[in-house]
Design a protein around this motif. Structure first.
Motif, PDB file in Angstrom:
ATOM      1  N   ASP A   1       0.944  -1.307   0.007  1.00 48.56           N
ATOM      2  CA  ASP A   1       0.125  -0.001  -0.242  1.00 48.56           C
ATOM      3  C   ASP A   1       0.918   1.139   0.159  1.00 48.56           C
ATOM      4  OD1 ASP A   1      -1.371   2.442   1.383  1.00 48.56           O
ATOM      5  OD2 ASP A   1      -3.027   0.791   1.214  1.00 48.56           O
ATOM      6  N   GLY A   2       0.795   2.079  -1.109  1.00 49.96           N
ATOM      7  CA  GLY A   2       1.653   3.341  -1.094  1.00 49.96           C
ATOM      8  C   GLY A   2       1.487   4.338  -0.049  1.00 49.96           C
ATOM      9  N   VAL A   3       0.521   4.113   0.687  1.00 50.86           N
ATOM     10  CA  VAL A   3      -0.053   5.401   1.890  1.00 50.86           C
ATOM     11  C   VAL A   3       0.499   4.603   3.194  1.00 50.86           C
ATOM     12  CG1 VAL A   3      -1.783   6.274   2.974  1.00 50.86           C
ATOM     13  CG2 VAL A   3      -1.941   5.906   0.728  1.00 50.86           C
ATOM     14  N   THR A   4       0.549   3.299   3.446  1.00 46.08           N
ATOM     15  CA  THR A   4       0.654   2.946   4.729  1.00 46.08           C
ATOM     16  C   THR A   4       2.359   2.135   4.532  1.00 46.08           C
ATOM     17  OG1 THR A   4      -0.506   0.655   4.357  1.00 46.08           O
ATOM     18  CG2 THR A   4      -1.766   2.642   5.457  1.00 46.08           C
ATOM     19  N   GLY A   5       2.536   1.834   3.484  1.00 43.56           N
ATOM     20  CA  GLY A   5       3.801   0.822   3.395  1.00 43.56           C
ATOM     21  C   GLY A   5       3.675  -0.416   3.573  1.00 43.56           C
ATOM     22  N   LEU A   6       2.299  -0.777   4.077  1.00 41.63           N
ATOM     23  CA  LEU A   6       1.934  -2.357   4.392  1.00 41.63           C
ATOM     24  C   LEU A   6       1.891  -3.209   3.156  1.00 41.63           C
ATOM     25  CD1 LEU A   6      -0.848  -1.939   7.303  1.00 41.63           C
ATOM     26  CD2 LEU A   6       1.685  -2.705   7.395  1.00 41.63           C
ATOM     27  N   GLY A   7       2.647  -4.300   3.197  1.00 34.28           N
ATOM     28  CA  GLY A   7       2.666  -5.168   2.226  1.00 34.28           C
ATOM     29  C   GLY A   7       1.445  -5.940   1.964  1.00 34.28           C
ATOM     30  N   ALA A   8       1.333  -6.694   0.930  1.00 33.44           N
ATOM     31  CA  ALA A   8       0.360  -7.441   0.606  1.00 33.44           C
ATOM     32  C   ALA A   8       0.582  -8.829   1.231  1.00 33.44           C
ATOM     33  CB  ALA A   8      -0.018  -7.660  -1.044  1.00 33.44           C
ATOM     34  N   VAL A   9       0.064  -9.091   2.478  1.00 37.69           N
ATOM     35  CA  VAL A   9       0.555 -10.154   3.164  1.00 37.69           C
ATOM     36  C   VAL A   9      -0.677 -10.778   3.926  1.00 37.69           C
ATOM     37  CG1 VAL A   9       1.724 -11.064   5.123  1.00 37.69           C
ATOM     38  CG2 VAL A   9       2.932  -9.332   3.484  1.00 37.69           C
TER      39      VAL A   9
END
Length: 206
Positions: free
Chosen positions: A107-115
């Motif tokens: 996610d470009g906003v949170t930096g959270l990966g697609a996990v």
């Protein structure tokens, strides 16, 4: 003479223009066969995209962006990308295809990966560009990636194509119990090439 009546407006649309091309997961320029790529430009509506004259599978298309899969059968080396529309073809974009170009979606906003966590320590990681796969019923990557979370190497349970979308890779991992719960960094390395680093939220064991 003719007077009055509705005005007639004619909009001229030029031929497609390519401005940039990146890996759809890492947003870096490194690309390889089988990778999901994002092409940016103008006049891209209703276009086809070819790589070395090979047709690609389109996943998304708008006037300024096209997402597509680089044909898996292509090898590494020089490549020309062309967008072909009703008004003509773009100038070719010349790139060099790598043998592998690992990237993890995030996610470009949170930096959270697609996990996606299946249990507090077993997770599915989604990316693209992890290279050739074998011909088994559930295709696995020919090379074996190493996934690291918070500096600790994870057990790899599966590495291969996801059945969801063409070009989407899935890495199933077991995170060591010694990794603390909370926000941690995850990265994957394959054939000595490290992809982008993403953040994940590791659940508590208890």
């Amino acid at each position: 003479s003719i007077t009055g009546g509705p005005a007639l407006t004619i909009t001229l649309i030029g031929r497609p223009v390519i401005n940039a091309l990146v890996n759809a997961a890492s947003w870096q320029p490194q690309l390889s066969a089988g990778t999901i790529a994002v092409l940016f430009g103008s006049n891209l509506g209703e276009t086809r995209v070819t790589v070395n004259r090979s047709e690609t599978q389109l996943l998304y298309s708008s006037s300024r962006q096209v997402n597509f899969v680089i044909p898996p059968r292509l090898g590494s080396g020089p490549a020309e990308i062309v967008a072909i529309g009703r008004t003509g073809s773009s100038e070719p974009l010349r790139i060099n295809l790598e043998s592998i170009s690992p990237g993890i979606f995030y996610d470009g906003v949170t930096g959270l990966g697609a996990v996606r966590f299946l249990t507090p320590r077993i997770a599915e990681v989604y990316g693209t560009g992890f290279g050739p796969v074998d011909q088994s019923a559930l295709p696995r990557t020919v090379s074996i990636p190493m996934v690291v979370v918070a500096g600790e190497t994870c057990d790899l349970l599966y590495s291969g194509m996801s059945p969801a979308i063409t070009g989407l890779y899935q890495l199933n991992i077991r995170i060591p119990d010694t990794v603390p719960a909370g926000t941690q960094e995850l990265s994957a390395t394959i054939e000595g090439r490290r992809g982008n680093t993403v953040k994940i939220e590791v659940p508590s064991l208890f």
